[in-house]
Design an enzyme around this catalytic site. Structure first.
Site, PDB file in Angstrom:
ATOM      1  N   THR A   1       0.849  -1.153  -0.043  1.00 16.14           N
ATOM      2  CA  THR A   1       0.127   0.047   0.013  1.00 16.14           C
ATOM      3  C   THR A   1       0.977   1.236   0.002  1.00 16.14           C
ATOM      4  O   THR A   1       1.023   1.929   0.973  1.00 16.14           O
ATOM      5  CB  THR A   1      -0.648   0.138   1.379  1.00 16.14           C
ATOM      6  OG1 THR A   1      -0.250  -0.043   2.489  1.00 16.14           O
ATOM      7  CG2 THR A   1      -1.903  -0.922   1.093  1.00 16.14           C
TER       8      THR A   1
ATOM      9  N   CYS B   1       7.419   1.656   5.743  1.00 19.33           N
ATOM     10  CA  CYS B   1       6.218   1.962   6.541  1.00 19.33           C
ATOM     11  C   CYS B   1       6.116   3.102   7.301  1.00 19.33           C
ATOM     12  O   CYS B   1       5.329   3.685   7.044  1.00 19.33           O
ATOM     13  CB  CYS B   1       6.031   0.494   7.555  1.00 19.33           C
ATOM     14  SG  CYS B   1       5.784  -0.900   6.747  1.00 19.33           S
TER      15      CYS B   1
HETATM   16  C1  UDX Z   1       3.220  -4.977   3.343  1.00 18.51           C
HETATM   17  C2  UDX Z   1       2.128  -4.634   3.503  1.00 18.51           C
HETATM   18  O1  UDX Z   1       0.852  -5.216   3.100  1.00 18.51           O
HETATM   19  C3  UDX Z   1       1.965  -2.980   3.582  1.00 18.51           C
HETATM   20  O2  UDX Z   1       0.520  -2.570   3.418  1.00 18.51           O
HETATM   21  C4  UDX Z   1       2.596  -2.894   4.852  1.00 18.51           C
HETATM   22  O3  UDX Z   1       2.767  -1.305   4.967  1.00 18.51           O
HETATM   23  C5  UDX Z   1       3.973  -3.067   4.774  1.00 18.51           C
HETATM   24  O4  UDX Z   1       3.982  -4.687   4.474  1.00 18.51           O
HETATM   25  P1  UDX Z   1       5.418  -5.393   2.081  1.00 18.51           P
HETATM   26  O5  UDX Z   1       5.321  -6.843   2.270  1.00 18.51           O
HETATM   27  O6  UDX Z   1       6.391  -4.531   2.503  1.00 18.51           O
HETATM   28  O7  UDX Z   1       4.146  -4.756   2.077  1.00 18.51           O
HETATM   29  O8  UDX Z   1       5.148  -5.423   0.233  1.00 18.51           O
HETATM   30  P2  UDX Z   1       6.039  -5.662  -0.755  1.00 18.51           P
HETATM   31  O9  UDX Z   1       7.237  -6.362  -0.157  1.00 18.51           O
HETATM   32  O10 UDX Z   1       6.136  -4.576  -1.816  1.00 18.51           O
HETATM   33  O11 UDX Z   1       5.375  -6.856  -1.447  1.00 18.51           O
HETATM   34  C6  UDX Z   1       4.139  -6.893  -2.081  1.00 18.51           C
HETATM   35  C7  UDX Z   1       3.820  -8.024  -3.131  1.00 18.51           C
HETATM   36  O12 UDX Z   1       2.678  -7.896  -3.684  1.00 18.51           O
HETATM   37  C8  UDX Z   1       4.823  -7.945  -4.200  1.00 18.51           C
HETATM   38  O13 UDX Z   1       5.399  -9.029  -4.413  1.00 18.51           O
HETATM   39  C9  UDX Z   1       4.007  -7.656  -5.456  1.00 18.51           C
HETATM   40  O14 UDX Z   1       4.274  -8.466  -6.794  1.00 18.51           O
HETATM   41  C10 UDX Z   1       2.384  -8.488  -4.912  1.00 18.51           C
HETATM   42  N1  UDX Z   1       1.245  -8.017  -5.542  1.00 18.51           N
HETATM   43  C11 UDX Z   1       0.986  -6.602  -5.512  1.00 18.51           C
HETATM   44  C12 UDX Z   1       0.397  -8.849  -5.971  1.00 18.51           C
HETATM   45  O15 UDX Z   1       0.568 -10.099  -6.040  1.00 18.51           O
HETATM   46  N2  UDX Z   1      -0.810  -8.364  -6.510  1.00 18.51           N
HETATM   47  C13 UDX Z   1      -1.011  -7.219  -6.757  1.00 18.51           C
HETATM   48  O16 UDX Z   1      -1.984  -6.776  -7.340  1.00 18.51           O
HETATM   49  C14 UDX Z   1       0.066  -6.362  -6.277  1.00 18.51           C
HETATM   50  C1  UDX Z   2       8.281  -0.935  11.176  1.00 19.04           C
HETATM   51  C2  UDX Z   2       7.858  -1.287  12.387  1.00 19.04           C
HETATM   52  O1  UDX Z   2       8.678  -1.270  13.420  1.00 19.04           O
HETATM   53  C3  UDX Z   2       7.078  -2.604  12.084  1.00 19.04           C
HETATM   54  O2  UDX Z   2       6.319  -2.830  13.437  1.00 19.04           O
HETATM   55  C4  UDX Z   2       6.021  -2.393  11.332  1.00 19.04           C
HETATM   56  O3  UDX Z   2       5.236  -3.668  11.028  1.00 19.04           O
HETATM   57  C5  UDX Z   2       6.786  -1.963   9.927  1.00 19.04           C
HETATM   58  O4  UDX Z   2       7.358  -0.919  10.154  1.00 19.04           O
HETATM   59  P1  UDX Z   2      10.546  -1.732   9.940  1.00 19.04           P
HETATM   60  O5  UDX Z   2      10.477  -0.498   8.996  1.00 19.04           O
HETATM   61  O6  UDX Z   2      10.800  -2.866   9.187  1.00 19.04           O
HETATM   62  O7  UDX Z   2       9.173  -1.926  10.832  1.00 19.04           O
HETATM   63  O8  UDX Z   2      11.956  -1.475  10.806  1.00 19.04           O
HETATM   64  P2  UDX Z   2      12.178  -0.470  12.142  1.00 19.04           P
HETATM   65  O9  UDX Z   2      13.176  -1.534  12.799  1.00 19.04           O
HETATM   66  O10 UDX Z   2      11.078  -0.202  12.822  1.00 19.04           O
HETATM   67  O11 UDX Z   2      12.866   0.772  11.533  1.00 19.04           O
HETATM   68  C6  UDX Z   2      12.406   1.649  10.888  1.00 19.04           C
HETATM   69  C7  UDX Z   2      13.282   2.894  10.868  1.00 19.04           C
HETATM   70  O12 UDX Z   2      13.307   3.425  12.007  1.00 19.04           O
HETATM   71  C8  UDX Z   2      14.662   2.434  10.235  1.00 19.04           C
HETATM   72  O13 UDX Z   2      15.290   3.513   9.503  1.00 19.04           O
HETATM   73  C9  UDX Z   2      15.477   2.336  11.828  1.00 19.04           C
HETATM   74  O14 UDX Z   2      16.750   2.647  11.275  1.00 19.04           O
HETATM   75  C10 UDX Z   2      14.773   3.582  12.353  1.00 19.04           C
HETATM   76  N1  UDX Z   2      14.942   3.371  13.729  1.00 19.04           N
HETATM   77  C11 UDX Z   2      14.308   2.192  14.393  1.00 19.04           C
HETATM   78  C12 UDX Z   2      15.845   4.547  14.549  1.00 19.04           C
HETATM   79  O15 UDX Z   2      16.352   5.379  13.789  1.00 19.04           O
HETATM   80  N2  UDX Z   2      15.914   4.311  15.855  1.00 19.04           N
HETATM   81  C13 UDX Z   2      15.449   3.325  16.568  1.00 19.04           C
HETATM   82  O16 UDX Z   2      15.672   3.177  17.818  1.00 19.04           O
HETATM   83  C14 UDX Z   2      14.785   2.195  15.946  1.00 19.04           C
END
Ligand code: UDX
Ligand code: UDX
Length: 432
Positions: free
Chosen positions: A86, A263
């Protein structure tokens, strides 16, 4: 149980593999043919520690299947998870939901008997209502239930986070469906995960409010670090000192570059859009977004200062370019702002990242990938530690700077200021 994950990305693939590992039969569906054929050939399309082993084991035991055939996967499953991305819309700050809605319409075509449809994608409040409306255009309401079950796993720690979550949030008013999910998650609940059920809109809100809160914590400590730098206080000690108060908690108080990833940046923006739609000023989140954007510029300005405002022809080496360690994900990484700016201003950039060369920099002038730390640091004027990969935590700077003494800017505070000073390095860090 028979499960189907639609979207084999970070959330869908990790979730699918882990659900299979708990004994369920799981179909992972993706529209990307290349991804599915890689998975069927035993290759993992993303860098995620431990994922390879879980996928392999469950694929061989035939509990985990990969396909592009959504209709087959839906009709063979009782529980369907929507896990497509998304991303932020190209037009404004809102979440682009067209993948979610498209998938919902496709699912509808294959419903012949009762299905639980779960939205795991992060979606704005009321999206579950819209998914229900799309499906009910084709399918009798008695034949399906739409639930929200947000995922909280972090990239780089995804397997562990999936297996040992703090909580499992389920949003639905349907008792039967909630119980079904409770039994699906039973093995995790037994290990200590809290199961919390609420309304569907409540669950959608919890996901955004969680991410925005964590982003706020990070921006907060980063701003405190800016002040610490000016008044000779060590921000690491401030983090510990405030984190010891259980009302605050010590996690997510690590200073660093601007928060990035797939995210926090998109979810904070999308939440402010929801606020605007409902005439509610989410001023705290808006200022977090602003503060985080400003941080990227602030760090580049700091680099300029470290190099006495002379960037042209300076060799700057980046150690790590991903938004965090243990992932190959570049989405919203601070390096995507810093490197283009510095190269545009005449610096020669080399970078090393354990996950290899990045397409994001391939069209930039004077930016090159080095396949070792040694090569990247060779002849550098400044070495920037951008991402806290394990292999950067005990570097032999004496050896690395043998040919030419370079300055070090440690954006992740991996080293002790005192030690570095004692060893005679020209060392800069954050908030210390
Ligand atoms: C997920 C979530 O679902 C997102 O909303 C959340 O904020 C973060 O985690 P993520 O797993 O990181 O997203 O997404 P991404 O790694 O981009 O993978 C999405 C997959 O869905 C891709 O492999 C893409 O090819 C697939 N996709 C997308 C489909 O199979 N069908 C579609 O119509 C669109
Ligand atoms: C985040 C959320 O933690 C997770 O719960 C959600 O499902 C997806 O988004 P992610 O983005 O994979 O996960 O990694 P995260 O470890 O949360 O780090 C996000 C960003 O924050 C990174 O750029 C990281 O470097 C930064 N960060 C994190 C800091 O700068 N300081 C911290 O103490 C923790």
């Amino acid at each position: 149980m028979k499960i189907c994950m639609i979207g084999a990305g970070y959330v869908g693939l990790v979730g699918g593999a882990c659900f299979a590992d708990l004994g369920n039969t799981v179909y992972c569906v993706d529209k990307n043919k290349n991804k599915i054929s890689m998975l069927n050939n035993g290759e993992i399309p993303i860098y995620e520690p431990g994922l390879n082993e879980v996928v392999k084991k469950n694929y061989l035991s035939k509990r985990l299947k990969f396909t592009t055939d959504l209709s087959l996967a839906v009709s063979s499953s009782d529980i369907i998870f929507i896990c497509v991305g998304t991303p932020t819309s190209k037009k404004n700050r809102s979440a682009d939901l067209h993948f979610v809605f498209k998938v919902a319409a496709e699912i509808a075509k294959s419903i012949k008997k009762f299905k639980i449809i779960i939205c795991k994608s992060t979606v704005p409040v009321t999206t579950g209502d819209k998914i229900e409306k799309i499906i009910s255009k084709r399918v009798n309401k008695k034949l399906f239930e739409v639930i929200s079950n947000p995922e909280f796993l972090r990239e780089g720690e995804a397997i562990r986070d999936f297996r040992f979550p703090d909580r499992i949030v389920v949003g639905s008013n349907n008792k039967k469906a909630i119980n079904k999910l409770k039994s699906l998650y039973e093995p995790l609940i037994k290990k200590g995960a809290k199961f919390f059920s609420t309304s569907r809109r409540g669950a959608e809100m919890i996901k955004y409010a969680s991410n925005a809160f964590l982003a706020t914590k990070i921006s907060y400590i980063n701003e405190i670090a800016n002040l610490c730098e000016k008044i000779n206080v060590n921000v690491e000690e401030v983090s510990i000192g405030i984190g010891l108060d259980q009302r605050i908690g010590g996690r997510f108080l690590r200073v660093g570059p601007a928060y990035g990833g797939s995210c926090f940046p998109k979810d904070t923006k999308a939440l402010t859009v929801t606020g605007e739609m409902y005439n509610t000023d989410l001023s705290i989140i808006k200022s977090v977004i602003k503060s985080n954007e400003k941080r990227k510029i602030l760090l580049t300005t700091r680099v300029k200062r470290i190099l006495s405002n002379k960037i042209k022809n300076k060799k700057i080496s980046f150690l790590g370019v991903t938004f965090k360690p243990n992932t190959d994900d570049m989405r919203q990484s601070t390096s995507l702002t810093m490197i283009p700016f510095l190269s545009k201003n005449g610096a020669k950039i080399t970078y090393y990242d354990p996950t290899g060369k990045k397409n994001e920099f391939s069209s930039l002038k004077n930016v090159s990938f080095c396949n070792t730390i040694d090569n990247a640091c060779n002849n550098a004027d400044l070495v920037i530690i951008h991402t806290e990969w394990e292999e950067f935590k005990a570097l032999d700077f004496k050896k690395l700077s043998k040919k030419k003494k370079f300055k070090i800017f440690d954006i992740r505070n991996l080293y002790s200021v005192k030690d570095m000073k004692k060893k005679g390095f020209n060392y800069y860090s954050i908030g210390r």
